[in-house]
Design an enzyme around this catalytic site. Sequence first.
Site, mmCIF file in Angstrom:
data_model
loop_
_atom_site.group_PDB
_atom_site.id
_atom_site.type_symbol
_atom_site.label_atom_id
_atom_site.label_comp_id
_atom_site.label_asym_id
_atom_site.label_seq_id
_atom_site.Cartn_x
_atom_site.Cartn_y
_atom_site.Cartn_z
ATOM 1 N N ASN A 178 0.848 -1.106 -0.409
ATOM 2 C CA ASN A 178 0.060 0.237 0.329
ATOM 3 C C ASN A 178 0.758 1.053 0.512
ATOM 4 O O ASN A 178 0.386 1.962 -0.334
ATOM 5 C CB ASN A 178 -1.224 0.100 1.141
ATOM 6 C CG ASN A 178 -0.172 0.041 2.275
ATOM 7 O OD1 ASN A 178 0.763 0.064 2.799
ATOM 8 N ND2 ASN A 178 -1.128 0.253 3.670
ATOM 9 N N TYR A 179 2.623 1.017 0.265
ATOM 10 C CA TYR A 179 3.282 2.013 0.213
ATOM 11 C C TYR A 179 4.274 1.879 -0.543
ATOM 12 O O TYR A 179 5.585 1.176 1.162
ATOM 13 C CB TYR A 179 2.791 3.733 1.503
ATOM 14 C CG TYR A 179 1.524 4.152 2.042
ATOM 15 C CD1 TYR A 179 2.178 5.301 1.299
ATOM 16 C CD2 TYR A 179 1.219 3.035 3.388
ATOM 17 C CE1 TYR A 179 0.735 5.624 2.334
ATOM 18 C CE2 TYR A 179 -0.264 3.687 3.231
ATOM 19 C CZ TYR A 179 -0.161 5.547 3.271
ATOM 20 O OH TYR A 179 -1.172 6.526 3.380
ATOM 21 N N THR A 204 5.293 -7.339 -4.625
ATOM 22 C CA THR A 204 5.893 -8.018 -5.879
ATOM 23 C C THR A 204 4.449 -6.577 -6.690
ATOM 24 O O THR A 204 5.251 -5.510 -7.204
ATOM 25 C CB THR A 204 4.606 -9.392 -6.046
ATOM 26 O OG1 THR A 204 5.689 -10.115 -5.670
ATOM 27 C CG2 THR A 204 4.248 -9.332 -7.429
ATOM 28 N N GLY A 258 3.960 -11.742 8.837
ATOM 29 C CA GLY A 258 5.261 -11.028 9.490
ATOM 30 C C GLY A 258 5.287 -11.350 11.348
ATOM 31 O O GLY A 258 6.748 -11.573 12.252
ATOM 32 N N GLU A 273 5.519 -3.676 11.314
ATOM 33 C CA GLU A 273 4.145 -2.616 12.031
ATOM 34 C C GLU A 273 3.676 -3.463 11.020
ATOM 35 O O GLU A 273 3.757 -3.918 9.941
ATOM 36 C CB GLU A 273 4.543 -1.525 11.057
ATOM 37 C CG GLU A 273 2.958 -1.277 10.686
ATOM 38 C CD GLU A 273 1.902 0.372 10.059
ATOM 39 O OE1 GLU A 273 1.325 -0.503 10.233
ATOM 40 O OE2 GLU A 273 3.206 0.566 9.609
ATOM 41 N N CYS A 330 -3.254 0.134 7.463
ATOM 42 C CA CYS A 330 -3.178 -0.518 8.802
ATOM 43 C C CYS A 330 -3.916 0.399 9.375
ATOM 44 O O CYS A 330 -4.218 0.323 10.160
ATOM 45 C CB CYS A 330 -1.846 -0.593 9.076
ATOM 46 S SG CYS A 330 -1.139 -1.028 7.569
ATOM 47 N N GLU A 423 -9.561 -7.670 9.722
ATOM 48 C CA GLU A 423 -9.453 -7.050 8.743
ATOM 49 C C GLU A 423 -9.449 -6.674 7.637
ATOM 50 O O GLU A 423 -9.265 -7.342 6.937
ATOM 51 C CB GLU A 423 -7.907 -6.912 9.113
ATOM 52 C CG GLU A 423 -7.370 -5.155 8.774
ATOM 53 C CD GLU A 423 -5.960 -4.704 9.268
ATOM 54 O OE1 GLU A 423 -4.627 -6.843 8.816
ATOM 55 O OE2 GLU A 423 -5.249 -4.544 9.313
ATOM 56 N N ARG A 483 -0.602 7.372 10.655
ATOM 57 C CA ARG A 483 0.961 7.109 11.094
ATOM 58 C C ARG A 483 1.592 8.155 10.905
ATOM 59 O O ARG A 483 2.504 8.743 11.609
ATOM 60 C CB ARG A 483 1.431 6.051 10.252
ATOM 61 C CG ARG A 483 2.849 5.845 9.826
ATOM 62 C CD ARG A 483 3.452 5.417 9.287
ATOM 63 N NE ARG A 483 2.948 5.686 7.846
ATOM 64 C CZ ARG A 483 3.296 5.147 6.335
ATOM 65 N NH1 ARG A 483 5.166 6.034 6.969
ATOM 66 N NH2 ARG A 483 3.028 5.222 5.232
#
Length: 521
Positions: A178-179, A204, A258, A273, A330, A423, A483
């Site tokens: 997403n970033y 990817t 993660g 994160e 997130c 989520e 954030r």
Amino acid sequence: EGEVFKYYADGEWKTSSSGKSVPIINPTTRKTQYRVQACTQEEVNKVMELAKVAQKSWAKTPLWKRAELLHKAAAILKEHKHPIAECLVKEIAKPAKDAVSEVVRSGDLVSYCAEEGVRILGEGKFLVSDSFPGNERTKYCLTSKIVPKFREANIQRTFAAWFLKIPLGLVLAIPPFNYPVNLAVSKIAPALIAGNSLVLKPPTQGAVAALHMVYCFHLAGFPKGLISCVTGKGSEIGDFLTMHPGVNCISFTGGDTGIAISKKAGMIPLQMELGGKDACIVLEDADVDLAAANIVKGGFSYRQIFCPCFTFFLHLVNNLGNLPHNGQRCTAVKVVLVMESVADTLVEKVNAKVAKLTVGPPEDDCDITPVVTESSANFIEGLVKDAKEKGATFCQEYRREGNLIWPLLLDHVRPDMRIAWEEPFGPVLPVIRINSVEEGIHHCNASNFGLQGCVFTKDINKAILISDAMETGTVQINSAPARGPDHFPFQGIKDSGIGSQGITNSINMMTKMKSTVINLP
Ligand code: G3P
């Protein structure tokens, strides 16, 4: 089908010996847009080896020179904002303007990091032993770092041998889709200013934007081998990278992977994160208009929903980093917990704003664009169907075309519905009506996530008590979770992460303490 991009190692662009490539599917057209190299484990070994060598001399490069190169990279990055943004539009369907903002925000982050690095790595301390009970003044401890005022001398001063914070070595950076640019530089810049080398494994979807960002660092003239970018399949090089003995630190942003990485990684610092289920608690005395605006901004998007006099303010907010992206953040608002007495009013106001959101392709800069993959859209649909079967009220008709999902507010959601806990990472937002503040806090704390949360009330004392009670890394009072600004501390607890980010925290995290003590006769 799709232009093929090379990976970056030893200061050069290379084709993998695997002879294979990985397709990047455009979320809007659902056709292959680009291809990146499927790197092999041998190629990973090679970049690790090069990074180890490059780091040794980089750590000895004066701090001001490291900062200067980062400033140069930041400027080049901003010059390349349009081609990079185009990749973001094609790879992750980020709305065109938001894609440009991501690159600009990234340039700002790199520059700020260079300055902050000079500040925090450049100071020193002198400790004497007799300030601790029972000691004579027979020991001096010099915990000095590189001093920036010696810049003119073009060298590190002799006593710079006494570092307070020395680099960890090799940092592995794994940003999310997403970033892919911003959350890559938020790892790269602190690692480099602190004297580390860096291996980047981009997601990817977003890999080409990340490669283009790396190209900007290449143009800035960083030493060969110091930065590498390997692309490929997680199944081939994922574990190999994260379990590689050459890695001294992993900075990861993403999902459940993660948690798996944290179980497999060695005894090295981890910065993670992961997901979030950020709750928005709305009390009876809340400014309901403000809450509704933030719920739409935080959960879906915000453009075209405020009165024109707010436009400049919103522009600032945008540039401060709160970039909405279909709920694919997130830090998106992922569950609204509203007191029953104001719930009807709030839902009505949110619905009015949702009705104004534009839905369509990222090229048209729509508020709501396709979600990143078909499997992501299917997952979201699964949550929606489950909520429907269990009796949630749909405030809009559920609509999906390919990966494009229209924004949907689900009212009267109950804890037995998956969407109350999971989520969606999409433009679908549940509302749970509560009868007490405690009920809201309980729901928030029962989540396995603990990234951020927010509370809307005019009573600051109540807000602080609620903030203290919410088990999350950050609580925003009267604003949606976010954030940024990027120098603020940013951390999740429970399944939302390990460690704290933000520029200062990242620089500190990517260094280790080292003292040298002079003993007097
Ligand atoms: O989803 C990634 C997370 O870091 C969110 O960042 O700036 O959208 O709050 P932001």
